[in-house]
Scaffold this motif. Structure first.
Motif, PDB file in Angstrom:
ATOM      1  N   LYS A 194      14.242   0.034   3.289  1.00 27.99           N
ATOM      2  CA  LYS A 194      14.352  -0.476   4.651  1.00 27.99           C
ATOM      3  C   LYS A 194      13.335  -1.574   4.947  1.00 27.99           C
ATOM      4  CE  LYS A 194      15.196   2.597   7.731  1.00 27.99           C
ATOM      5  NZ  LYS A 194      15.085   3.689   8.731  1.00 27.99           N
ATOM      6  N   GLY A 195      12.102  -1.386   4.518  1.00 27.57           N
ATOM      7  CA  GLY A 195      11.045  -2.349   4.826  1.00 27.57           C
ATOM      8  C   GLY A 195      11.353  -3.748   4.344  1.00 27.57           C
ATOM      9  N   LYS A 196      11.796  -3.870   3.124  1.00 26.08           N
ATOM     10  CA  LYS A 196      12.059  -5.206   2.564  1.00 26.08           C
ATOM     11  C   LYS A 196      13.410  -5.769   3.000  1.00 26.08           C
ATOM     12  CE  LYS A 196      13.858  -3.448  -1.834  1.00 26.08           C
ATOM     13  NZ  LYS A 196      13.656  -3.413  -3.299  1.00 26.08           N
ATOM     14  N   ASP A 197      14.315  -4.894   3.466  1.00 26.29           N
ATOM     15  CA  ASP A 197      15.644  -5.355   3.851  1.00 26.29           C
ATOM     16  C   ASP A 197      15.753  -5.773   5.314  1.00 26.29           C
ATOM     17  OD1 ASP A 197      16.680  -5.007   1.339  1.00 26.29           O
ATOM     18  OD2 ASP A 197      17.496  -3.009   1.732  1.00 26.29           O
ATOM     19  N   LEU A 198      14.847  -5.274   6.170  1.00 31.32           N
ATOM     20  CA  LEU A 198      14.997  -5.500   7.606  1.00 31.32           C
ATOM     21  C   LEU A 198      15.025  -6.968   7.985  1.00 31.32           C
ATOM     22  CD1 LEU A 198      12.898  -2.638   9.259  1.00 31.32           C
ATOM     23  CD2 LEU A 198      15.360  -3.016   9.418  1.00 31.32           C
ATOM     24  N   GLY A 199      14.275  -7.779   7.298  1.00 32.77           N
ATOM     25  CA  GLY A 199      14.256  -9.199   7.650  1.00 32.77           C
ATOM     26  C   GLY A 199      15.333 -10.015   6.977  1.00 32.77           C
ATOM     27  N   ARG A 200      16.096  -9.398   6.097  1.00 34.10           N
ATOM     28  CA  ARG A 200      17.072 -10.145   5.291  1.00 34.10           C
ATOM     29  C   ARG A 200      18.340 -10.465   6.060  1.00 34.10           C
ATOM     30  NH1 ARG A 200      20.952  -8.138   2.070  1.00 34.10           N
ATOM     31  NH2 ARG A 200      20.104  -6.027   2.296  1.00 34.10           N
ATOM     32  N   SER A 201      18.797  -9.537   6.894  1.00 29.54           N
ATOM     33  CA  SER A 201      20.056  -9.727   7.612  1.00 29.54           C
ATOM     34  C   SER A 201      20.027  -8.936   8.904  1.00 29.54           C
ATOM     35  CB  SER A 201      21.239  -9.283   6.738  1.00 29.54           C
ATOM     36  OG  SER A 201      22.425  -9.178   7.504  1.00 29.54           O
ATOM     37  N   ALA A 202      20.694  -9.473   9.933  1.00 26.47           N
ATOM     38  CA  ALA A 202      20.782  -8.746  11.200  1.00 26.47           C
ATOM     39  C   ALA A 202      21.555  -7.437  11.048  1.00 26.47           C
ATOM     40  CB  ALA A 202      21.450  -9.628  12.258  1.00 26.47           C
ATOM     41  N   LEU A 203      22.390  -7.346  10.007  1.00 19.76           N
ATOM     42  CA  LEU A 203      23.174  -6.128   9.791  1.00 19.76           C
ATOM     43  C   LEU A 203      22.288  -4.924   9.495  1.00 19.76           C
ATOM     44  CD1 LEU A 203      26.197  -7.393   7.641  1.00 19.76           C
ATOM     45  CD2 LEU A 203      26.215  -6.671  10.033  1.00 19.76           C
ATOM     46  N   THR A 204      21.066  -5.159   9.025  1.00 23.37           N
ATOM     47  CA  THR A 204      20.174  -4.043   8.715  1.00 23.37           C
ATOM     48  C   THR A 204      19.765  -3.279   9.976  1.00 23.37           C
ATOM     49  OG1 THR A 204      18.258  -5.520   8.778  1.00 23.37           O
ATOM     50  CG2 THR A 204      19.277  -5.129   6.629  1.00 23.37           C
ATOM     51  N   GLU A 205      20.007  -3.864  11.152  1.00 22.90           N
ATOM     52  CA  GLU A 205      19.757  -3.140  12.396  1.00 22.90           C
ATOM     53  C   GLU A 205      20.629  -1.888  12.497  1.00 22.90           C
ATOM     54  OE1 GLU A 205      17.467  -3.662  14.662  1.00 22.90           O
ATOM     55  OE2 GLU A 205      16.677  -5.448  13.656  1.00 22.90           O
ATOM     56  N   ILE A 206      21.743  -1.875  11.746  1.00 23.58           N
ATOM     57  CA  ILE A 206      22.662  -0.729  11.784  1.00 23.58           C
ATOM     58  C   ILE A 206      21.956   0.540  11.339  1.00 23.58           C
ATOM     59  CG2 ILE A 206      24.772   0.238  10.754  1.00 23.58           C
ATOM     60  CD1 ILE A 206      25.844  -2.626  10.566  1.00 23.58           C
ATOM     61  N   ARG A 208      18.340   0.795  11.087  1.00 22.93           N
ATOM     62  CA  ARG A 208      16.891   0.676  11.291  1.00 22.93           C
ATOM     63  C   ARG A 208      16.284   1.979  11.784  1.00 22.93           C
ATOM     64  NH1 ARG A 208      13.673  -1.422  15.722  1.00 22.93           N
ATOM     65  NH2 ARG A 208      15.545  -2.168  16.773  1.00 22.93           N
ATOM     66  N   HIS A 209      16.944   2.657  12.714  1.00 22.03           N
ATOM     67  CA  HIS A 209      16.412   3.904  13.257  1.00 22.03           C
ATOM     68  C   HIS A 209      16.799   5.071  12.348  1.00 22.03           C
ATOM     69  CE1 HIS A 209      15.104   1.971  16.944  1.00 22.03           C
ATOM     70  NE2 HIS A 209      16.284   1.357  16.993  1.00 22.03           N
ATOM     71  N   PRO A 210      15.908   6.049  12.184  1.00 21.31           N
ATOM     72  CA  PRO A 210      16.154   7.145  11.239  1.00 21.31           C
ATOM     73  C   PRO A 210      17.478   7.872  11.427  1.00 21.31           C
ATOM     74  CG  PRO A 210      13.869   7.170  11.935  1.00 21.31           C
ATOM     75  CD  PRO A 210      14.540   6.115  12.751  1.00 21.31           C
ATOM     76  N   ILE A 211      17.856   8.161  12.677  1.00 26.91           N
ATOM     77  CA  ILE A 211      19.113   8.882  12.891  1.00 26.91           C
ATOM     78  C   ILE A 211      20.299   8.020  12.468  1.00 26.91           C
ATOM     79  CG2 ILE A 211      19.334   8.138  15.323  1.00 26.91           C
ATOM     80  CD1 ILE A 211      20.619  10.877  15.874  1.00 26.91           C
ATOM     81  N   HIS A 212      20.180   6.709  12.679  1.00 25.08           N
ATOM     82  CA  HIS A 212      21.247   5.807  12.256  1.00 25.08           C
ATOM     83  C   HIS A 212      21.274   5.670  10.737  1.00 25.08           C
ATOM     84  CE1 HIS A 212      20.940   3.806  16.480  1.00 25.08           C
ATOM     85  NE2 HIS A 212      21.675   4.909  16.494  1.00 25.08           N
ATOM     86  N   THR A 213      20.107   5.734  10.109  1.00 22.21           N
ATOM     87  CA  THR A 213      20.052   5.687   8.644  1.00 22.21           C
ATOM     88  C   THR A 213      20.863   6.833   8.063  1.00 22.21           C
ATOM     89  OG1 THR A 213      17.825   4.747   8.738  1.00 22.21           O
ATOM     90  CG2 THR A 213      18.537   5.647   6.627  1.00 22.21           C
ATOM     91  N   ARG A 214      20.666   8.029   8.620  1.00 19.56           N
ATOM     92  CA  ARG A 214      21.388   9.199   8.121  1.00 19.56           C
ATOM     93  C   ARG A 214      22.890   9.072   8.367  1.00 19.56           C
ATOM     94  NH1 ARG A 214      19.206  12.795  11.192  1.00 19.56           N
ATOM     95  NH2 ARG A 214      20.961  13.098  12.617  1.00 19.56           N
ATOM     96  N   GLU A 215      23.269   8.689   9.583  1.00 19.49           N
ATOM     97  CA  GLU A 215      24.684   8.613   9.924  1.00 19.49           C
ATOM     98  C   GLU A 215      25.386   7.490   9.172  1.00 19.49           C
ATOM     99  OE1 GLU A 215      24.613   8.213  14.126  1.00 19.49           O
ATOM    100  OE2 GLU A 215      24.226  10.333  14.504  1.00 19.49           O
ATOM    101  N   PHE A 216      24.728   6.332   9.122  1.00 17.15           N
ATOM    102  CA  PHE A 216      25.326   5.197   8.410  1.00 17.15           C
ATOM    103  C   PHE A 216      25.402   5.484   6.913  1.00 17.15           C
ATOM    104  CE2 PHE A 216      24.858   1.008   6.277  1.00 17.15           C
ATOM    105  CZ  PHE A 216      26.078   0.471   6.660  1.00 17.15           C
ATOM    106  N   GLY A 217      24.352   6.141   6.400  1.00 17.58           N
ATOM    107  CA  GLY A 217      24.360   6.500   4.985  1.00 17.58           C
ATOM    108  C   GLY A 217      25.533   7.392   4.640  1.00 17.58           C
ATOM    109  N   SER A 218      25.827   8.351   5.507  1.00 18.10           N
ATOM    110  CA  SER A 218      26.957   9.249   5.290  1.00 18.10           C
ATOM    111  C   SER A 218      28.277   8.481   5.344  1.00 18.10           C
ATOM    112  CB  SER A 218      26.952  10.350   6.350  1.00 18.10           C
ATOM    113  OG  SER A 218      28.059  11.200   6.204  1.00 18.10           O
ATOM    114  N   GLN A 219      28.402   7.602   6.305  1.00 19.48           N
ATOM    115  CA  GLN A 219      29.631   6.822   6.470  1.00 19.48           C
ATOM    116  C   GLN A 219      29.864   5.896   5.284  1.00 19.48           C
ATOM    117  OE1 GLN A 219      31.933   6.920   8.750  1.00 19.48           O
ATOM    118  NE2 GLN A 219      33.020   4.986   8.624  1.00 19.48           N
ATOM    119  N   ILE A 220      28.835   5.171   4.891  1.00 24.66           N
ATOM    120  CA  ILE A 220      29.009   4.181   3.823  1.00 24.66           C
ATOM    121  C   ILE A 220      29.231   4.869   2.481  1.00 24.66           C
ATOM    122  CG2 ILE A 220      26.598   3.823   3.120  1.00 24.66           C
ATOM    123  CD1 ILE A 220      29.301   1.123   3.723  1.00 24.66           C
ATOM    124  N   THR A 221      28.687   6.089   2.322  1.00 25.86           N
ATOM    125  CA  THR A 221      28.922   6.827   1.078  1.00 25.86           C
ATOM    126  C   THR A 221      30.410   7.025   0.844  1.00 25.86           C
ATOM    127  OG1 THR A 221      26.804   7.998   1.227  1.00 25.86           O
ATOM    128  CG2 THR A 221      28.487   8.976  -0.167  1.00 25.86           C
TER     129      THR A 221
END
Length: 294
Positions: A194-206, A208-221
């Motif tokens: 997350k640290g190195k990716d946050l500045g790479r694209s605005a899409l990383t905002e999807i 950024r927050h821990p709860i979204h990391t978990r939910e998005f991770g499940s969805q993208i899997t």
């Protein structure tokens, strides 16, 4: 005289709940604690039976497809637990067909394997086997045939669903039925990078927050899994399991091998992995070598 005749009549068999299908083994339903000992359904068991029958409605056409083509069918159920699904499939479909059909239950808990083995023997379900293996171990186990027609994995936690896909691909399965659960591996990689990716694209905002990391991770899997299956020539449909509203894990993935073009989904899979900073997971979501050159 009339009273004596009435006394001689055998007591009427208890009326079964309307939800129970014709020909269903009542003993099996009682052993699975779906029916009470007096043949009744309580609220919890009625919900459980509804869920199993709903899944059966998805799987029965796949069983019939293989049966019609080959005359017999083999099915492996990963993370079988108490083997509710396997027993219902055998009872409603396999036991009325040719003896060449077989259902295997794969479960790591040996006590559940022992109980399922004993129950199958008691019911005369000779075409059922249960093995105390992890999904990964079953891929190389000599106790299973080299090819399997249908693979199911319901609520196989985290990477066990991916192991089931790997198993099915290596066993040349024609059909897969997957209900993924507790997928944390992708979210872990997203979190790590997350640290190195946050500045790479605005899409990383999807994520950024821990709860979204978990939910998005499940969805993208599950998106990655579908692309992987398509890259191996499968037709994939994704739907919701009606009647499983109590669970957040109610996504159903059904894949059928159709020898479809592989290049496009393989390319899209690599693009998604790269865009999300997940390139290190290429081996997890592998594609055929030919898919990138066809």
């Amino acid at each position: 005289m009339k009273r004596a005749d009435q006394a001689k009549k055998a007591p009427a068999a208890p009326e079964l709940p309307s939800e129970v299908r014709p020909g269903q083994s009542i003993e099996l339903l009682k052993e699975l604690h779906i029916l009470t000992r007096d043949g009744k359904l309580n609220q919890d068991s009625r919900r459980k039976l509804k869920q199993v029958y709903h899944l059966y409605n998805f799987i029965e056409p796949l069983l019939r497809d293989v049966q019609d083509a080959k005359g017999s069918v083999s099915l492996v159920d990963h993370g079988a637990g108490k083997s509710y699904l396997g027993f219902i499939l055998y009872d409603l479909f396999v036991k009325a067909k040719d003896e060449g059909s077989h259902i295997y239950g794969i479960e790591t808990r040996e006590e559940l394997v022992a109980k399922s083995t004993e129950l199958a023997a008691r019911l005369g379900f000779t075409g059922m086997s249960f093995l105390p293996l992890s999904v990964a171990e079953s891929t190389t186990s000599s106790a299973l045939p080299e090819s399997i027609d249908i693979v199911t994995a319901l609520h196989a936690c985290n990477t066990a669903t991916d192991d089931a896909i790997d198993f099915a691909l290596k066993k040349n399965a024609k059909h897969m039925v997957l209900v993924p659960c507790c997928q944390a591996e992708v979210a872990t990689v997203l979190r790590k990078n997350k640290g190195k990716d946050l500045g790479r694209s605005a899409l990383t905002e999807i994520w950024r927050h821990p709860i979204h990391t978990r939910e998005f991770g499940s969805q993208i899997t599950n998106v990655l899994r579908c692309l992987q299956l398509e890259a191996h020539g499968y037709q994939v449909t994704v739907t919701e399991l009606v009647g499983w509203e109590h669970s957040m894990k109610n996504e159903l993935i059904v894949a059928t091998y159709k020898n479809l073009p592989r290049r496009r989904p393989a390319e899209r899979l690599q693009e998604v992995l790269g865009e999300l900073g997940l390139s290190e997971m290429t081996q997890r979501f592998y594609t055929p070598q030919a898919a990138t050159t066809e």
